[in-house]
Design a protein around this motif. Structure first.
Motif, PDB file in Angstrom:
ATOM      1  N   ARG A 229      24.924  84.539  52.710  1.00 20.66           N
ATOM      2  CA  ARG A 229      24.646  84.475  51.276  1.00 20.66           C
ATOM      3  C   ARG A 229      23.451  83.562  51.058  1.00 20.66           C
ATOM      4  O   ARG A 229      23.502  82.380  51.419  1.00 20.66           O
ATOM      5  CB  ARG A 229      25.838  83.884  50.503  1.00 20.66           C
ATOM      6  N   ALA A 230      22.416  84.110  50.466  1.00 17.20           N
ATOM      7  CA  ALA A 230      21.204  83.321  50.215  1.00 17.20           C
ATOM      8  C   ALA A 230      21.288  82.649  48.849  1.00 17.20           C
ATOM      9  O   ALA A 230      20.351  82.705  48.066  1.00 17.20           O
ATOM     10  CB  ALA A 230      19.974  84.202  50.323  1.00 17.20           C
ATOM     11  N   GLU A 231      22.422  82.033  48.582  1.00 18.80           N
ATOM     12  CA  GLU A 231      22.592  81.377  47.285  1.00 18.80           C
ATOM     13  C   GLU A 231      22.314  79.890  47.405  1.00 18.80           C
ATOM     14  O   GLU A 231      22.715  79.250  48.365  1.00 18.80           O
ATOM     15  CB  GLU A 231      24.014  81.582  46.769  1.00 18.80           C
ATOM     16  N   ASN A 232      21.671  79.375  46.390  1.00 15.62           N
ATOM     17  CA  ASN A 232      21.322  77.962  46.422  1.00 15.62           C
ATOM     18  C   ASN A 232      22.504  77.115  45.965  1.00 15.62           C
ATOM     19  O   ASN A 232      22.429  76.386  44.990  1.00 15.62           O
ATOM     20  CB  ASN A 232      20.086  77.725  45.546  1.00 15.62           C
ATOM     21  N   SER A 240      25.623  79.142  53.912  1.00 14.80           N
ATOM     22  CA  SER A 240      24.733  80.299  53.852  1.00 14.80           C
ATOM     23  C   SER A 240      25.079  81.311  54.943  1.00 14.80           C
ATOM     24  O   SER A 240      24.786  82.484  54.828  1.00 14.80           O
ATOM     25  CB  SER A 240      23.287  79.856  54.010  1.00 14.80           C
ATOM     26  N   GLU A 241      25.698  80.813  55.990  1.00 11.80           N
ATOM     27  CA  GLU A 241      26.133  81.660  57.116  1.00 11.80           C
ATOM     28  C   GLU A 241      27.572  81.298  57.412  1.00 11.80           C
ATOM     29  O   GLU A 241      27.863  80.134  57.693  1.00 11.80           O
ATOM     30  CB  GLU A 241      25.228  81.375  58.320  1.00 11.80           C
ATOM     31  N   ARG A 454      24.668  76.164  58.255  1.00  6.57           N
ATOM     32  CA  ARG A 454      23.444  76.630  57.610  1.00  6.57           C
ATOM     33  C   ARG A 454      23.643  76.556  56.112  1.00  6.57           C
ATOM     34  O   ARG A 454      24.530  77.232  55.568  1.00  6.57           O
ATOM     35  CB  ARG A 454      23.140  78.072  58.037  1.00  6.57           C
ATOM     36  N   THR A 455      22.814  75.741  55.475  1.00  8.01           N
ATOM     37  CA  THR A 455      22.916  75.527  54.037  1.00  8.01           C
ATOM     38  C   THR A 455      21.500  75.459  53.482  1.00  8.01           C
ATOM     39  O   THR A 455      20.540  75.343  54.248  1.00  8.01           O
ATOM     40  CB  THR A 455      23.658  74.211  53.747  1.00  8.01           C
ATOM     41  N   PRO A 456      21.355  75.524  52.149  1.00  8.46           N
ATOM     42  CA  PRO A 456      20.001  75.469  51.593  1.00  8.46           C
ATOM     43  C   PRO A 456      19.239  74.260  52.148  1.00  8.46           C
ATOM     44  O   PRO A 456      19.740  73.139  52.096  1.00  8.46           O
ATOM     45  CB  PRO A 456      20.244  75.342  50.086  1.00  8.46           C
ATOM     46  N   GLY A 457      18.081  74.520  52.702  1.00  4.54           N
ATOM     47  CA  GLY A 457      17.263  73.437  53.231  1.00  4.54           C
ATOM     48  C   GLY A 457      17.596  73.012  54.643  1.00  4.54           C
ATOM     49  O   GLY A 457      16.943  72.115  55.180  1.00  4.54           O
ATOM     50  N   SER A 458      18.586  73.631  55.268  1.00  3.84           N
ATOM     51  CA  SER A 458      18.970  73.152  56.605  1.00  3.84           C
ATOM     52  C   SER A 458      19.507  74.250  57.524  1.00  3.84           C
ATOM     53  O   SER A 458      20.538  74.874  57.237  1.00  3.84           O
ATOM     54  CB  SER A 458      20.013  72.050  56.461  1.00  3.84           C
ATOM     55  N   ALA A 459      18.775  74.472  58.602  1.00  5.07           N
ATOM     56  CA  ALA A 459      19.276  75.359  59.676  1.00  5.07           C
ATOM     57  C   ALA A 459      18.892  74.739  61.007  1.00  5.07           C
ATOM     58  O   ALA A 459      18.309  75.384  61.864  1.00  5.07           O
ATOM     59  CB  ALA A 459      18.706  76.764  59.523  1.00  5.07           C
TER      60      ALA A 459
END
Lengths: 461, 461
Positions: A229-232, A240-241, A454-459
């Motif tokens: 999900r590419a949600e902020n 996100s994953e 994996r979250t907004p701004g971080s992978a």
């Protein structure tokens, strides 16, 4: 290099003349006569204590060991005079594979915050909490497979990359091999015929639609794979994953779906209590007191099935001041879900027959023309843990629903084909794996129940 | 909707007064007195035959049935007078859920090419071959989990999206949420700080590096997840998206790695022969005669370990005219691998100690400074099926190897940390799941052993 896992050493029912273990030094302390080294190898929460006496052949090596070093030890497993442990290891041979500099090694004995540990996610599996999380993830995964295998469901692999921008379940990540600095643009649009798959591609948000195709041939199937999900959403509940489990049953109704979900959760919770007892006690004592009792009470309770309409009526009578006002037609918020399951029913409930406006196009319409055969399983402490439905199996109704929701049926020709050829009642649900692990362990932040979040701004990593 | 799976009906040891099955019509034929309908529900290859007599209550419904229709039937399971089948079903009730238009339904009785079936991948699970493939995928998956669980390995989930463009194992797919028509370009470069993860991101080509991090904390782990290669390889052996199994063992050497690979393959092959006998006989008879014998002979053989240097010497003495010339230093081609395993050794072999130039940076250097502790398992009929190695666990040597191969150690700080802190010998391997399924089933094209193949130019469904 034959080694014995520490979990097996500690379960030994007799002394062992020769026992080889390998692992990492968690702590070391010295008394006048002995050096005590705690070794962990990831196989269980408890360390094995290695006792090196002054004058022992490996005494000098042992003295120079630091927290974090990896060692390979052969010795005698003997009853321990110390309280709280049955066995200790008296080494004959101690090999240090890799030391760890005590100045720079980030995992010193002191307690670290979960925020700090996320920054060193490559090392945090060496902590008690992440070790326990990983062992529980492993057991829950195998419980999931075993549950479905015992029931004759087939494990299927639905695609990760998809060109059908379909379900509308969430924002998608684009997947491309185009050179972004030299895009093939035609009339102000990107010409995706030049992209790897010859079309715009994205990461899947759910394997459900493909799962339905497979169920409508193989009978009962389940998926267990990553979704995106590419949600902020920077919350403690969003990744996100994440991994998702999605069973789908042909020739099944909403009732069957509810029964399966209840049986499934009870099976997993029972499994994890049986097989991860030590780790569960750790979570119960250190992370979220009461979590073990919560799981046990779910196992013995009978899930209550409640219609959405009844649930709304119950919520309206609540004396609780909700942040979100309750009206028929609203999507239930976590505060509503938790009130229902914690305060009103005091056990897990399954809410069914939601208004169609707030649910996906593929859910089967009820005869009232207002609600659909959806179901959400709500559990105390969290709220929704499973969401599912009976699927719309009537071609004409499905087309109407798609159009009403602004979807183009042509994009779904393959999905619609299963309603044109040998359509059958079928139902399924989805369980977010990390949310389930969060629920089981009581961990506050979902980023701490997956090895590399994996979250907004971080992978990173 | 309680139904009995057809696989269970057909295994019944007695007649049943009332038996409910549901499934899809595979064929229908009429005699003067009876209508014979073959029903399949995906649970096994064999259909159950439903016999409707003239004058039976469901005779009129049965007459109008078409191939592909879904039905729900309650009746008596009785001994069949027909040859080749033990039971037949005499229906009391026959419900048609969804018919299938005989003009347009693509899966009519005749045999279809695999190429054609790929175009209707949403329906091909309803064919004998894809049904059998799916049942075998399921059993092999569960065999993989069961093997590692029995050995105390932990199933771990390594990330799919990664910002470490690391391994150089293959071309990668980029993952982005940037608006491609309005890219943030600065000084001729894309400013990825605006992208979802704040950095350029891609789909993983392997979970190995992260698997190593986890093994160096938990001991023995394995991954089983999707991996991606953005290579324009239009062959019968390549997929852009495929599932990979990657075990990793701490405190293990190349020898341990070879032993694990041999034990693993034998376990899986034994499992699938035991549990998918009917499907395996189908592949042996219809797809690749001899495939069953091939598997059985692998199970009973002892894998031979051969050094790369010896293998090259043997290949040089071969009378076979190879397309690719044999010299020490070359990467073995499939023709070489097959000659070694099929003609020379006549059994599976494990080639070890490859030249470091043709292997990845993370493989452990041998003392000869020319070769690395790599291993490839080669099997008759295919060539390489597993590739693995002992990993370079010496910090300095690893840095040197990275630099020699043009990699920047700074990009791998987290990977290198495990060699700075408590490094230990460790080893692992990778098995391409679809290649294993291809080997087991004898299917010629890898696109036909995964439900929805992703290949250059195609990511449909």
């Amino acid at each position: 290099m034959k080694r014995m896992r520490i979990v097996d050493c500690l379960k030994s029912d007799k002394s062992l003349e020769s026992c080889t273990v390998a692992g990492w030094v968690r702590t070391k302390r010295e008394s006048k006569e002995n050096i005590f080294i705690e070794i962990n190898d990831g196989s269980c929460l408890t360390n094995v204590q290695v006792v090196v006496g002054f004058g022992d052949s490996c005494y000098d090596i042992a003295r120079q060991l630091h927290t974090g070093a990896s060692v390979f030890i052969t010795g005698k497993l003997l009853p321990s005079p110390a309280a709280g442990q049955k066995w200790e290891l008296k080494p004959d041979k101690l090999i240090v594979y890799g030391d760890a500099d005590s100045e720079s090694y980030p995992l010193q004995k002191k307690r670290h915050s979960f925020e700090f540990l996320r920054e060193i996610a490559h090392l945090r599996p060496r902590t008690n909490t992440m070790g326990a999380v990983l062992r529980i993830r492993n057991q829950v995964s195998y419980a999931i497979h075993t549950f479905f295998q015992q029931k004759g469901f087939l494990y299927v692999h639905t695609p990760i990359i998809t060109t059908s921008d379909c379900e509308g379940a969430g924002e998608m990540f684009q997947v491309t091999t185009l050179d972004l600095l030299h895009l093939p643009v035609q009339d102000g649009l990107i010409d995706y015929s030049h992209d790897f798959f010859g079309a715009k591609a994205a990461l899947t948000v759910s394997g459900q639609l493909e799962g339905e195709l497979l169920a409508l041939a193989m009978g009962d199937i389940y998926t267990f794979g990553p979704t995106f999900r590419a949600e902020n959403s920077n919350t403690t509940r969003h990744l996100s994953e994440f991994w998702m489990v999605e069973p789908e049953m042909a020739f099944a109704t909403l009732d069957d779906d509810c029964s399966l979900a209840e049986e499934f959760l009870k099976f997993i919770f029972t499994w994890v209590i049986d097989r991860c007892h030590e780790d569960m006690v750790f979570f119960d004592e250190r992370i979220k007191p009461g979590i073990l009792h919560n799981l046990e009470s779910i196992i013995t309770s009978s899930f209550e099935i409640v219609t959405y309409t009844d649930a709304i009526a119950q919520l309206k009578q609540a004396s609780e001041p909700f942040e979100y006002a309750v009206e028929w037609g609203i999507d239930l918020q976590t505060e509503h879900e938790r009130w229902l399951t914690e305060k009103y029913y005091k056990k897990p409930i399954i809410v069914i027959d939601y208004p169609h406006e707030i649910k996906a196009f593929y859910m089967k319409q009820n005869d009232d023309n207002k609600t659909v055969k959806a179901m959400d399983v709500l559990v105390p402490g969290v709220g929704e843990i499973i969401g599912g439905s009976e699927r719309e199996d009537r071609y004409d109704v499905l087309i109407q629903r798609m159009q009403a929701m602004g979807l183009n049926p042509d994009d779904y020709w393959w999905y619609l084909d299963t309603r044109r050829y040998g359509s059958a009642p079928h139902a399924g649900f989805g369980l977010g794996f990390e949310r389930a692990i969060q629920f089981i362990t009581g961990m506050q932040n979902i980023r701490d129940v997956i090895p590399f979040p994996r979250t907004p701004g971080s992978a990173k990593f």
